[in-house]
Write an enzyme that holds these catalytic residues in place. Structure first.
Site, PDB file in Angstrom:
ATOM      1  N   ASP A  37     132.431  -3.341  46.076  1.00 22.48           N
ATOM      2  CA  ASP A  37     133.058  -2.657  44.941  1.00 22.48           C
ATOM      3  C   ASP A  37     133.958  -3.679  44.216  1.00 22.48           C
ATOM      4  OD1 ASP A  37     133.852   0.397  44.020  1.00 22.48           O
ATOM      5  OD2 ASP A  37     135.581  -0.948  43.875  1.00 22.48           O
ATOM      6  N   HIS A  49     139.564   3.174  49.270  1.00 20.14           N
ATOM      7  CA  HIS A  49     141.025   3.058  49.104  1.00 20.14           C
ATOM      8  C   HIS A  49     141.797   3.962  50.066  1.00 20.14           C
ATOM      9  CE1 HIS A  49     140.525   0.414  45.766  1.00 20.14           C
ATOM     10  NE2 HIS A  49     139.859   1.314  45.043  1.00 20.14           N
ATOM     11  N   ASP A  60     131.314  -1.060  39.702  1.00 20.56           N
ATOM     12  CA  ASP A  60     132.366  -1.364  38.720  1.00 20.56           C
ATOM     13  C   ASP A  60     132.496  -2.874  38.497  1.00 20.56           C
ATOM     14  OD1 ASP A  60     133.221  -1.190  41.371  1.00 20.56           O
ATOM     15  OD2 ASP A  60     134.946   0.102  40.936  1.00 20.56           O
ATOM     16  N   HIS A  89     136.944  -3.309  43.316  1.00 21.53           N
ATOM     17  CA  HIS A  89     138.315  -3.260  43.822  1.00 21.53           C
ATOM     18  C   HIS A  89     138.374  -3.621  45.307  1.00 21.53           C
ATOM     19  CE1 HIS A  89     138.190  -0.336  40.425  1.00 21.53           C
ATOM     20  NE2 HIS A  89     139.349  -0.907  40.123  1.00 21.53           N
TER      21      HIS A  89
HETATM   22  N1  Q9C Z   1     142.656   2.556  33.692  1.00 19.99           N
HETATM   23  C1  Q9C Z   1     137.296   2.961  43.082  1.00 19.99           C
HETATM   24  O1  Q9C Z   1     136.616   2.209  42.397  1.00 19.99           O
HETATM   25  N2  Q9C Z   1     143.097   2.708  38.585  1.00 19.99           N
HETATM   26  N3  Q9C Z   1     138.568   3.250  42.775  1.00 19.99           N
HETATM   27  C2  Q9C Z   1     142.364   3.047  37.401  1.00 19.99           C
HETATM   28  C3  Q9C Z   1     142.155   3.037  34.940  1.00 19.99           C
HETATM   29  C4  Q9C Z   1     142.541   3.229  39.809  1.00 19.99           C
HETATM   30  C5  Q9C Z   1     139.241   2.644  41.644  1.00 19.99           C
HETATM   31  C6  Q9C Z   1     142.970   2.554  36.141  1.00 19.99           C
HETATM   32  C7  Q9C Z   1     141.260   2.549  40.201  1.00 19.99           C
HETATM   33  C8  Q9C Z   1     140.650   3.116  41.466  1.00 19.99           C
HETATM   34  C9  Q9C Z   1     136.697   3.644  44.259  1.00 19.99           C
HETATM   35 ZN    ZN Z   2     136.220   0.246  42.529  1.00 23.02          ZN
END
Ligand code: Q9C
Ligand code: ZN
Length: 372
Positions: A207, A171, A296, A209
């Site tokens: 990933d 990110h 994830d 995301h």
């Molecule tokens: N309820 C990576 O997987 N939002 N980053 C989280 C939690 C941020 C994920 C919300 C997610 C970032 C590297």
């Molecule tokens: Zn992620």
């Protein structure tokens, strides 16, 4: 397969993050990397190596030096200002509508980096989900060294190597941190490979995301192809990027491929997307793939909504290695701690052409494996 690991990540000792203004137990915690380390050590087939110091130059090849300086001094600024906070997160963010009607020249002259830590965190940060603490900078620097040492192993002749990066990176954009990420380990690795080999490099981001940072860094580059399979940003972080019509511009036109998936996406949906992604990677020359590896996508992940099982990670690793390209595999997200070690073992054993047998549960507790 060699594994590169540094205990410096332990200093990025996060317990709380904020989500929509609420403090919640942190997802991106030190235990994640320790679970993976434990499982790979228990496997016996993964020799560990420590990273070597690669200095700052490979970081500023990809990131604004201003971001590096901010991250370096941010915590001491918090202390100097006498702020009593468990972690640094921003007070304001420069929402683009704040500058509506101003020319880009006026904005860059007037909307300059503030002096206070809470303003600077908004200037350089994307969101409140990347808490910064005393050990964050050294952990983030060590994660970059882990990635670059993994590159060294592969450029030195290894077919594949795994960098247990923490904090993750995808990110983080050229001038922005966020989403638990500070420096973009995969982008720094890809840039180092381009510079060392003169070849084109592909980044495969699996990933959950979208890797908005990696996409941004290589958006107008013709020498790094970014291919990402992720949750549709219509429903998931980072919300503002990751759609299929984002294809790159200029020399990078056609070099960016986003494959967003629906909620509940299962093993077969996922493997179909992996085949599409690998086809796009094999369509261009190059001998190395950098893999941004996240777990994830797992069915039990607390922040993801895919339905993948441990078996599919073995198969994804197998298919990626079957491209015949060398693999620099770097850890990104994955937040269901009990299953992280087994999912990593499954993926990496798949990439090595080794069968996957779950570790005995004794002394390991519930490792959360859901039958395929
Ligand atoms: N309820 C990576 O997987 N939002 N980053 C989280 C939690 C941020 C994920 C919300 C997610 C970032 C590297
Ligand atoms: Zn992620």
């Amino acid at each position: 397969m060699q594994v590169v690991y540094s205990p410096a990540h332990l200093g990025h000792d996060i317990t709380v993050e904020t989500f929509m203004g609420m403090p919640i137990p942190a997802n991106e915690v030190a235990e994640r990397a320790e679970k993976i380390r434990w499982a790979l050590e228990a496997d016996g087939g993964f020799p560990f190596a420590a990273p070597t110091d690669h200095g700052e130059a490979p970081i500023t090849a990809v990131h604004d030096p201003g971001l590096v300086r901010f991250l370096e001094v941010a915590w001491s600024e918090v202390r100097r200002q006498g702020l009593v906070r468990p972690f640094l997160s921003a007070d304001t963010y420069p929402n683009r509508q704040m500058f509506e009607g101003m020319t880009p020249e006026a904005v860059s002259r007037l909307a300059r980096e503030p002096e206070q830590a809470a303003g600077r965190a908004g200037f350089w940060g994307l969101d409140t989900a990347a808490p910064l603490v005393a050990g964050t900078y050294s952990a983030a620097r060590a994660a970059v060294d882990v990635a670059l040492t993994t590159v060294d192993l592969v450029l030195g002749g290894a077919t594949s190597a795994y960098g247990l990066c923490r904090p993750p990176g995808h990110h983080a954009a050229r001038s922005m941190y966020g989403g638990y990420c500070f420096f973009n380990n995969a982008a720094i690795a890809a840039e180092a490979i381009v510079r060392a080999t003169g070849e084109r490099v592909a980044i495969l981001d699996v990933d959950y995301h979208h890797g908005n940072g990696t996409q941004q860094i290589f958006w107008n580059r013709g020498d790094v192809r970014y291919v990402s399979i992720h949750a549709d940003p219509d429903r998931a972080y980072p919300y503002f990027l990751g759609r299929a019509d984002e294809v790159g511009e200029g020399a990078g036109a056609g070099e960016n491929l986003n494959l967003p998936l629906r909620g509940g996406a299962a093993n077969d949906d996922y493997l179909a997307a992996v085949d599409t992604a690998l086809e796009a990677i094999l369509a261009v020359t190059g001998s190395v793939i950098v893999v941004s590896l996240g777990f994830d996508t797992y069915g039990l992940d607390p922040i993801g909504d895919f339905a993948l099982t441990t078996d599919v990670y073995h198969e994804v690793g197998r298919r990626v290695a079957a491209t015949g390209r060398r693999l620099v595999v770097l850890q990104e997200g994955g937040y269901h701690r009990p299953s992280l070690g087994e999912n990593a073992r499954a993926w990496l054993r798949g990439a090595e052409g080794r069968a996957f047998d779950p570790l005995p549960a004794a002394g390991f507790g519930d490792h959360g494996v859901v039958a395929g």
